[in-house]
Design a protein around this motif. Structure first.
Motif, mmCIF file in Angstrom:
data_model
loop_
_atom_site.group_PDB
_atom_site.id
_atom_site.type_symbol
_atom_site.label_atom_id
_atom_site.label_comp_id
_atom_site.label_asym_id
_atom_site.label_seq_id
_atom_site.Cartn_x
_atom_site.Cartn_y
_atom_site.Cartn_z
ATOM 1 N N THR A 63 -26.190 -36.627 12.882
ATOM 2 C CA THR A 63 -26.680 -35.668 13.868
ATOM 3 C C THR A 63 -27.691 -34.743 13.193
ATOM 4 O OG1 THR A 63 -24.928 -34.023 13.472
ATOM 5 C CG2 THR A 63 -24.514 -35.696 15.171
ATOM 6 N N SER A 64 -28.561 -34.176 13.989
ATOM 7 C CA SER A 64 -29.552 -33.244 13.438
ATOM 8 C C SER A 64 -29.446 -31.858 14.067
ATOM 9 C CB SER A 64 -30.963 -33.797 13.637
ATOM 10 O OG SER A 64 -31.209 -34.057 15.000
ATOM 11 N N VAL A 65 -28.623 -31.731 15.112
ATOM 12 C CA VAL A 65 -28.453 -30.456 15.812
ATOM 13 C C VAL A 65 -26.984 -30.326 16.210
ATOM 14 C CG1 VAL A 65 -29.081 -29.121 17.879
ATOM 15 C CG2 VAL A 65 -30.815 -30.503 16.726
ATOM 16 N N THR A 66 -26.479 -29.092 16.151
ATOM 17 C CA THR A 66 -25.134 -28.790 16.643
ATOM 18 C C THR A 66 -25.244 -27.684 17.682
ATOM 19 O OG1 THR A 66 -24.091 -29.401 14.550
ATOM 20 C CG2 THR A 66 -22.811 -27.993 16.033
ATOM 21 N N ALA A 67 -24.672 -27.941 18.860
ATOM 22 C CA ALA A 67 -24.606 -26.949 19.930
ATOM 23 C C ALA A 67 -23.156 -26.479 20.031
ATOM 24 C CB ALA A 67 -25.045 -27.555 21.259
ATOM 25 N N VAL A 68 -22.944 -25.193 19.826
ATOM 26 C CA VAL A 68 -21.604 -24.617 19.949
ATOM 27 C C VAL A 68 -21.479 -24.041 21.355
ATOM 28 C CG1 VAL A 68 -19.976 -22.910 19.065
ATOM 29 C CG2 VAL A 68 -21.504 -24.123 17.481
ATOM 30 N N LEU A 69 -20.534 -24.570 22.117
ATOM 31 C CA LEU A 69 -20.315 -24.127 23.484
ATOM 32 C C LEU A 69 -19.319 -22.973 23.432
ATOM 33 C CD1 LEU A 69 -20.136 -27.619 25.208
ATOM 34 C CD2 LEU A 69 -22.142 -26.212 24.640
ATOM 35 N N ILE A 70 -19.800 -21.770 23.705
ATOM 36 C CA ILE A 70 -19.038 -20.545 23.478
ATOM 37 C C ILE A 70 -18.292 -20.130 24.733
ATOM 38 C CG2 ILE A 70 -19.158 -18.139 22.726
ATOM 39 C CD1 ILE A 70 -21.918 -18.895 21.447
ATOM 40 N N GLY A 71 -16.984 -20.264 24.667
ATOM 41 C CA GLY A 71 -16.104 -19.818 25.734
ATOM 42 C C GLY A 71 -15.317 -18.603 25.294
ATOM 43 N N ILE A 88 -23.929 -26.292 8.998
ATOM 44 C CA ILE A 88 -24.800 -25.521 8.109
ATOM 45 C C ILE A 88 -25.004 -26.274 6.799
ATOM 46 C CG2 ILE A 88 -24.946 -23.395 6.732
ATOM 47 C CD1 ILE A 88 -23.519 -21.993 9.150
ATOM 48 N N GLU A 89 -23.923 -26.825 6.225
ATOM 49 C CA GLU A 89 -24.028 -27.624 4.997
ATOM 50 C C GLU A 89 -24.997 -28.795 5.174
ATOM 51 O OE1 GLU A 89 -20.405 -29.193 3.318
ATOM 52 O OE2 GLU A 89 -19.434 -27.223 3.446
ATOM 53 N N ARG A 90 -24.942 -29.441 6.334
ATOM 54 C CA ARG A 90 -25.792 -30.605 6.609
ATOM 55 C C ARG A 90 -27.244 -30.216 6.858
ATOM 56 N NH1 ARG A 90 -24.692 -35.161 8.131
ATOM 57 N NH2 ARG A 90 -26.191 -35.208 9.818
ATOM 58 N N GLY A 91 -27.479 -28.950 7.179
ATOM 59 C CA GLY A 91 -28.823 -28.515 7.539
ATOM 60 C C GLY A 91 -29.156 -28.771 8.996
ATOM 61 N N ASN A 92 -28.130 -28.963 9.821
ATOM 62 C CA ASN A 92 -28.364 -29.170 11.247
ATOM 63 C C ASN A 92 -28.979 -27.930 11.883
ATOM 64 O OD1 ASN A 92 -27.126 -31.671 11.136
ATOM 65 N ND2 ASN A 92 -25.737 -31.273 12.843
ATOM 66 N N GLY A 93 -29.831 -28.149 12.873
ATOM 67 C CA GLY A 93 -30.218 -27.051 13.729
ATOM 68 C C GLY A 93 -28.958 -26.582 14.435
ATOM 69 N N ALA A 142 -33.895 -25.660 18.142
ATOM 70 C CA ALA A 142 -32.942 -25.565 17.019
ATOM 71 C C ALA A 142 -33.310 -26.543 15.918
ATOM 72 C CB ALA A 142 -31.516 -25.815 17.514
ATOM 73 N N PHE A 143 -33.721 -27.746 16.307
ATOM 74 C CA PHE A 143 -34.131 -28.735 15.316
ATOM 75 C C PHE A 143 -35.353 -28.245 14.546
ATOM 76 C CE2 PHE A 143 -36.782 -32.306 14.020
ATOM 77 C CZ PHE A 143 -35.905 -32.980 13.191
ATOM 78 N N GLN A 144 -36.365 -27.749 15.240
ATOM 79 C CA GLN A 144 -37.574 -27.270 14.611
ATOM 80 C C GLN A 144 -37.266 -26.109 13.661
ATOM 81 O OE1 GLN A 144 -40.546 -28.727 14.742
ATOM 82 N NE2 GLN A 144 -39.777 -30.267 16.171
ATOM 83 N N GLU A 145 -36.398 -25.206 14.070
ATOM 84 C CA GLU A 145 -36.057 -24.047 13.232
ATOM 85 C C GLU A 145 -35.249 -24.435 12.009
ATOM 86 O OE1 GLU A 145 -34.394 -20.996 15.703
ATOM 87 O OE2 GLU A 145 -36.168 -20.980 16.988
ATOM 88 N N SER A 146 -34.592 -25.599 12.051
ATOM 89 C CA SER A 146 -33.814 -26.042 10.880
ATOM 90 C C SER A 146 -34.717 -26.493 9.738
ATOM 91 C CB SER A 146 -32.875 -27.178 11.269
ATOM 92 O OG SER A 146 -33.594 -28.406 11.451
ATOM 93 N N GLY A 147 -35.964 -26.834 10.068
ATOM 94 C CA GLY A 147 -36.891 -27.300 9.035
ATOM 95 C C GLY A 147 -36.680 -28.751 8.638
ATOM 96 N N ARG A 148 -35.803 -29.461 9.334
ATOM 97 C CA ARG A 148 -35.576 -30.883 9.027
ATOM 98 C C ARG A 148 -36.757 -31.713 9.500
ATOM 99 N NH1 ARG A 148 -29.465 -32.649 10.187
ATOM 100 N NH2 ARG A 148 -30.195 -34.442 9.063
ATOM 101 N N ILE A 149 -36.990 -32.776 8.818
ATOM 102 C CA ILE A 149 -38.095 -33.678 9.197
ATOM 103 C C ILE A 149 -37.538 -34.997 9.648
ATOM 104 C CG2 ILE A 149 -40.122 -34.904 8.373
ATOM 105 C CD1 ILE A 149 -40.571 -32.592 6.440
#
Length: 149
Positions: A63-71, A88-93, A142-149
């Protein structure tokens, strides 16, 4: 390009609201939704913490992005915290979506919960920020802000 996105949430309390978000993700060409199936989660709970960690690690793989669904109670859930730390360790957005304003199967909304994410992460409200139409752009941002390519 489609972004493989992991959805983290408090299963017992927010499964209904989370399914609305996750199912809408399946309709977006820019998102490949990844989440842990409830039956796998229940099986892993019976085996123990090591099995749960492996299940979540496998879910986050590729995965390259993680979305946390906040309840209402998401911030207090230990396994949500684990998924955030691993992301965060993986560098995911990483970003959050407040889901308390989504009506449950009885037509009720919920109380807002605390944000479990680092202050640098963006958050959105599914209802007030039109998540159905904007989820793809949130994932891409989120992906763009992570800086991953």
């Amino acid at each position: 390009m489609a972004r493989r996105t992991f959805f983290s949430f408090h299963y017992e309390r927010d499964v209904w609201r989370s399914s609305i978000v996750r199912n809408s993700a399946r309709l977006k060409p820019s998102i490949e939704a990844e989440f842990i199936d409830a039956s796998l989660w229940e099986d892993a709970k019976l085996v123990g913490d090591a099995a749960l960690r492996r299940l979540m690690d496998d879910g986050l793989m590729r995965t390259s992005v993680t979305a946390v669904l906040i309840g209402a109670e998401t911030a207090s859930r230990r396994w949500v915290r684990y998924e955030i730390d691993k992301s965060i360790e993986r560098g995911n957005g990483l970003f959050g979506i407040y889901i308390h304003n989504i009506k449950d199967r009885f037509g009720n909304t919920d109380q807002p919960g605390l944000n479990p994410l680092p202050a640098s992460c963006k958050t959105y409200d599914w209802v007030y920020n039109d998540g159905y139409n904007n989820l793809g752009s949130w994932v891409e941002s989120a992906f763009q802000e992570s800086g991953r390519i």
